[in-house]
Design an enzyme around this catalytic site. Structure first.
Site, PDB file in Angstrom:
ATOM      1  N   GLU A   3     -14.547  -2.777  -5.207  1.00 45.83           N
ATOM      2  CA  GLU A   3     -15.239  -2.903  -3.930  1.00 45.83           C
ATOM      3  C   GLU A   3     -16.483  -3.775  -4.123  1.00 45.83           C
ATOM      4  O   GLU A   3     -16.610  -4.466  -5.140  1.00 45.83           O
ATOM      5  CB  GLU A   3     -15.566  -1.512  -3.383  1.00 45.83           C
ATOM      6  N   LYS A  58     -14.913  -8.195  -0.603  1.00 46.97           N
ATOM      7  CA  LYS A  58     -14.276  -7.877  -1.883  1.00 46.97           C
ATOM      8  C   LYS A  58     -13.689  -9.116  -2.558  1.00 46.97           C
ATOM      9  O   LYS A  58     -12.967  -8.996  -3.550  1.00 46.97           O
ATOM     10  CB  LYS A  58     -13.159  -6.853  -1.667  1.00 46.97           C
ATOM     11  N   ARG A 259      -5.129   7.634   3.536  1.00 48.31           N
ATOM     12  CA  ARG A 259      -6.057   7.355   2.440  1.00 48.31           C
ATOM     13  C   ARG A 259      -6.666   8.675   1.964  1.00 48.31           C
ATOM     14  O   ARG A 259      -7.107   9.493   2.777  1.00 48.31           O
ATOM     15  CB  ARG A 259      -7.168   6.411   2.898  1.00 48.31           C
TER      16      ARG A 259
END
Length: 269
Positions: A3, A58, A259
């Site tokens: 990230e 990213k 997620r």
């Protein structure tokens, strides 16, 4: 998946290692890791100097002196190593950029990619990304304006790269934990004081993770003592069943929009 803190750490270290250096050789072992014919890629990149390495969300952008840009997204499982043939990891290398006897190895690029663009097309590729959360221009008022009257879950929105660029599964959980807000809460149920706290928590968590080198498992080069320093500092992410360091409650794992998400069952409201 790396990230913002991980990619910004890479950017800073790579500028120290390869900015101003010439790419003496290019090797492509997996054609799908690039977006053009491998021979075309090699002709465009070999014998070019890396002017600088930038970051957007990213992504990393390797700017070459012929105005070509290499756009890198590591995705899940991707990482890099800079070193010699003698000390390289015993892993499959998808792409290798050589700088004399030193090489930048791109590893685990099965979902990730290293694409060739020019200055115009790379900006089109990144045009949909949201603001950078650590930029001075991204003020608390800008954040409040972005949230507005949106109605999705806060974790889902933090993961949305068109909303804010660079935050993923790990840091969305860490940010919500620092703010004392459950990840599955809906934005419309979060008042302005909590929204302001969420903004400050976002900056605190990302800056702290960056200072510690992010949570990558592997060093970028031999003797790299920075990369991965945050790996064991996560307070909720991947700590299912552990006790909360703040209140002693139990850290829970649930799924939000497919997620995994981690939070304290007691002190996140």
């Amino acid at each position: 998946m790396p990230e913002l803190p991980e990619m910004e750490n890479y950017r800073r270290l790579l500028n120290q290692k390869i900015a101003g250096q010439m790419i003496t050789e290019v090797e492509i072992n997996r054609d799908k890791s690039v977006n053009v014919d491998p021979n075309h890629f090699i002709r465009a990149v070999a014998n070019q100097r890396v002017v600088t390495v930038d970051r957007r969300g990213k992504h990393l952008l390797f700017h070459l002196d012929n105005k070509q840009v290499l756009l890198l997204h590591l995705m899940l499982g991707g990482w890099m190593y800079f070193g010699t043939e003698e000390d390289k990891p015993e892993r499959t290398i998808q792409v290798r950029l050589s700088f004399g006897q030193y090489h930048l190895y791109f590893i685990g690029l099965r979902l990730g990619y290293l694409h060739l663009h020019n200055e115009q097309t790379v900006q089109k590729e990144l045009a949909d990304l949201g603001p950078e959360p650590l930029e001075p221009s991204f003020t608390v008022q800008e954040f409040l304006n972005l949230l507005g009257e949106r109605r999705s879950k806060i974790k889902t929105k933090l993961l949305d790269q068109e909303f804010i660029a660079g935050i993923g599964n790990c840091y969305s959980d860490e940010i919500c934990y620092h703010a004392g807000i459950k990840t599955k809460r809906s934005i419309e149920d979060i008042g302005e004081p909590e929204r302001i706290q969420l903004y400050h928590s976002m900056r605190h968590v990302l800056l702290n993770a960056l200072k510690l080198g992010g949570y990558m498992d592997n060093p970028l080069f031999q003797g790299d003592n920075l990369t991965g320093g945050y790996t064991n500092r996560c307070l909720v992410y991947d700590r299912e069943g552990d006790k909360c360091n703040r209140c002693g409650g139990t850290i829970i794992k649930e799924m939000i929009s497919s997620r995994k998400t981690f939070f304290c069952s007691n002190c996140q409201k």
